[in-house]
Scaffold this active site. Structure first.
Site, PDB file in Angstrom:
ATOM      1  N   ASP A   8      -4.409   2.823 -10.991  1.00 50.72           N
ATOM      2  CA  ASP A   8      -3.213   2.891 -10.168  1.00 50.72           C
ATOM      3  C   ASP A   8      -2.435   4.111 -10.665  1.00 50.72           C
ATOM      4  OD1 ASP A   8      -1.062   2.109  -8.443  1.00 50.72           O
ATOM      5  OD2 ASP A   8      -0.068   1.215 -10.171  1.00 50.72           O
ATOM      6  N   ASP A  10       1.490   4.838  -9.920  1.00 47.80           N
ATOM      7  CA  ASP A  10       2.888   4.559 -10.247  1.00 47.80           C
ATOM      8  C   ASP A  10       2.994   3.440 -11.280  1.00 47.80           C
ATOM      9  OD1 ASP A  10       4.085   6.346  -8.143  1.00 47.80           O
ATOM     10  OD2 ASP A  10       2.905   5.016  -6.883  1.00 47.80           O
TER      11      ASP A  10
END
Length: 211
Positions: A8, A10
């Protein structure tokens, strides 16, 4: 054995979530809506389209594309000035790349915004695949973005290790069939997934052989 690592972005690679909340709040305020802490918590880890839909149910907003254009006019300068990457993640990605590990990013962010963040962090060139939330039909916690990342890598999801920081993101990766580890830098512990407070290349390499 795991053949690829899917990150991922963020909250895992860059510390963008506080800035994102700030930008959403600023744009929403121009339409007369005051974003709350609960709004941010409910939308954490979901796509920008999902966040927009949540807020549009509470405020009179323009169409999605017009709203995001207004948001981008604020977002990009803020990121360029204030975006900070996580040192452990940057070092980990660079060391894994040096070892020849296949890597991808699967994010809820739109591809355009995702590339900006990775470029500012100096990480864009290390990933074999970059998959944005606007490139799939359903955002996290649906498995689409992770399934798409695996497909673009030419691998079964079960051959991938996902690194997440949000519950909804972890649900997305697990639903896709990926082994999932959470990075919880606040010191908390996940009740459903393996979790650590920081990541290292040695740790990820060990997981790749263990799973």
């Amino acid at each position: 054995m795991i053949d690829a690592v899917v990150f991922d972005c963020d909250g895992v690679l860059v510390d963008s979530e506080p800035l994102a909340d700030e930008i959403w709040a600023q744009v929403l305020s121009t339409y007369g809506y005051e974003m709350t802490v609960d709004d941010g918590a409910v939308c954490r880890g979901t796509s920008e389209a999902t966040t927009y839909a949540h807020c549009a149910g509470r405020a009179d907003l323009p169409p999605f594309e017009a709203f995001m254009t207004a948001s981008d006019s604020i977002r990009v300068p803020v990121y360029e000035e204030r975006l900070v990457s996580f040192h452990d993640a940057v070092e980990t990605v660079r060391l894994l790349a040096a070892k020849g590990v296949t890597m991808a990013v699967a994010s809820s962010s739109r591809r355009h915004a995702l590339e900006v963040k990775l470029r500012l962090a100096g990480l864009e060139r290390y990933f074999d695949v970059i998959d944005g939330g606007d490139e799939v039909h359903h955002g996290k916690p649906a498995p689409d973005v992770y399934l798409e990342a695996a497909a673009r890598l030419g691998l079964a999801p079960e051959a991938c290790l996902a690194i997440e920081d949000a519950d909804l993101g972890a649900e997305s990766a697990a639903a896709a069939g990926m082994r999932t580890v959470m990075v919880l830098r606040d010191g908390s512990v996940s009740s459903r997934y393996a979790s650590v407070t920081e990541i290292t290349a040695d740790l990820i390499t060990a997981w790749m052989w263990r799973f």
